[in-house]
Write a protein that holds these residues in place. Structure first.
Motif, PDB file in Angstrom:
ATOM      1  N   SER A 193       0.800  -1.219   0.000  1.00  0.00           N
ATOM      2  CA  SER A 193       0.000   0.000   0.000  1.00  0.00           C
ATOM      3  C   SER A 193       0.840   1.279   0.000  1.00  0.00           C
ATOM      4  O   SER A 193       1.786   1.424  -0.760  1.00  0.00           O
ATOM      5  CB  SER A 193      -0.976  -0.034   1.172  1.00  0.00           C
ATOM      6  N   SER A 194       0.484   2.216   0.868  1.00  0.00           N
ATOM      7  CA  SER A 194       1.143   3.523   0.858  1.00  0.00           C
ATOM      8  C   SER A 194       2.600   3.454   1.281  1.00  0.00           C
ATOM      9  O   SER A 194       3.371   4.381   1.004  1.00  0.00           O
ATOM     10  CB  SER A 194       0.389   4.488   1.771  1.00  0.00           C
ATOM     11  N   ASP A 251      -2.197   4.656   4.692  1.00  0.00           N
ATOM     12  CA  ASP A 251      -3.139   3.544   4.623  1.00  0.00           C
ATOM     13  C   ASP A 251      -3.335   2.838   5.960  1.00  0.00           C
ATOM     14  O   ASP A 251      -4.289   2.073   6.115  1.00  0.00           O
ATOM     15  CB  ASP A 251      -2.722   2.552   3.533  1.00  0.00           C
ATOM     16  N   ARG A 254      -6.334   4.905   6.954  1.00  0.00           N
ATOM     17  CA  ARG A 254      -7.480   4.486   6.132  1.00  0.00           C
ATOM     18  C   ARG A 254      -7.988   3.113   6.564  1.00  0.00           C
ATOM     19  O   ARG A 254      -9.195   2.906   6.746  1.00  0.00           O
ATOM     20  CB  ARG A 254      -7.057   4.395   4.661  1.00  0.00           C
ATOM     21  N   GLY A 255      -7.062   2.171   6.695  1.00  0.00           N
ATOM     22  CA  GLY A 255      -7.445   0.800   6.996  1.00  0.00           C
ATOM     23  C   GLY A 255      -8.080   0.658   8.364  1.00  0.00           C
ATOM     24  O   GLY A 255      -9.061  -0.088   8.521  1.00  0.00           O
TER      25      GLY A 255
END
Length: 307
Positions: A193-194, A251, A254-255
């Motif tokens: 991810s990020s 993320d 976000r997650g």
């Protein structure tokens, strides 16, 4: 030969000017220096972005359990009995009561609530679970008088805030009425991810994140150290989570917000589209950071009941 991918960079002039100003105090590769040097750089950086104290706000320093330094912030206008426990960032390696003093003062003032900041033990002198236990002990001391508490923290402090909220929920300890996680490091996968997309982001690289985690030495199977690995997030307190788009930790925020929502937790997630890690310090020179900080303070105020 393939060319190196372009470094992901925001376009807002204010946040770019903030980053340039930071680099005058804090190099791009601080983790290559000694711990003492890192702390010296960080202290100088924080002092550079100090700000005047809100009118009428008072401070009081004490120790919890005769060992853990804390600082109490009481605004001129207190509109709730709920208090905020604020846990500073700094990769578990740097930071102190002084490093986040102005931020804590402005959050307390804006939310019209008392705030307590904790000066937890730092790595590598004190590895896991020292910082976590310090924050948990301060939380217990605040809950002892049966007044509600909102736990909050940025970056490494966001990790600690999420961890103590999770522990309190698992142990059935009442009194935490909210959690505020600001670009938190929740120990997501560095290979995805990020962490890949923003590996060379301004202000914090994935290499830096890996260094801080190694210095902390938290066991990989401990969910209080790795909140994203918890199987069940049901029953956690309402949350306000804010992330930065140009941040390897993006993320994680976000997650965790998504998983909280899936577990039925009331969660507000906001992502600052032009911000980099540590944008809180840019609130007086970047329009995007100012807007993000205003939303943060409103999120805190809603959780403490003053919005």
């Amino acid at each position: 030969m393939d060319s190196k991918p372009a470094r992901p960079t925001p376009t807002e002039p204010g946040i770019l000017a903030f980053h340039e100003r930071c680099e005058a105090f804090y190099p791009a590769d601080p983790v290559n220096a000694s711990i003492a040097q890192q702390r010296k750089w960080y202290d100088a950086l924080c002092a550079e972005f100090d700000a005047p104290s809100p009118a009428g706000l008072t401070r009081r320093d004490e120790r919890v359990g005769e060992r853990i330094p804390v600082r109490h912030y009481r605004p001129a206008d207190v509109a709730t009995e709920t208090r905020i426990l604020y846990i500073h960032g700094g990769g578990f390696v740097v930071g102190s009561l002084e490093s986040h003093d102005a931020i804590c003062a402005e959050v307390a003032h804006g939310a019209r609530a008392e705030l307590v900041s904790v000066d937890y033990r730092l790595a590598p002198e004190y590895i896991w679970p020292a910082a976590f236990e310090d924050c948990h002990e301060v939380l217990k001391s605040l809950l002892a008088d049966r007044r509600p508490v909102v736990v909050a923290g940025d970056s490494a402090g966001g990790n600690l805030a999420a961890g103590i909220a999770l522990r309190a929920t698992v142990e059935g300890r009442p009194g935490i009425v909210g959690q505020v996680l600001i670009y938190p490091d929740l120990l997501g996968d560095l290979a995805g991810s990020s962490y890949v997309e923003m590996a060379e982001a301004l202000g914090l690289s994935t290499k830096d994140v890996a260094y801080y985690r190694e210095v902390r030495k938290a066991p990989v199977d401990n969910v209080f150290a790795h909140p994203l690995k918890a199987d069940d997030l049901a029953g956690l307190p309402p949350a306000f989570i804010t992330g930065a788009y140009f941040d390897p930790l993006r993320d994680d925020a976000r997650g965790y917000a998504a998983r909280l929502a899936q577990a039925g937790v009331d969660v507000t997630y906001r992502e600052e589209p032009q911000m980099i890690h540590a944008w809180l310090r840019a609130r007086h020179m970047s329009p995007g950071a100012r807007e993000g900080f205003d939303h943060l303070v409103h999120g805190v105020a809603r959780l403490v009941g003053t919005a």
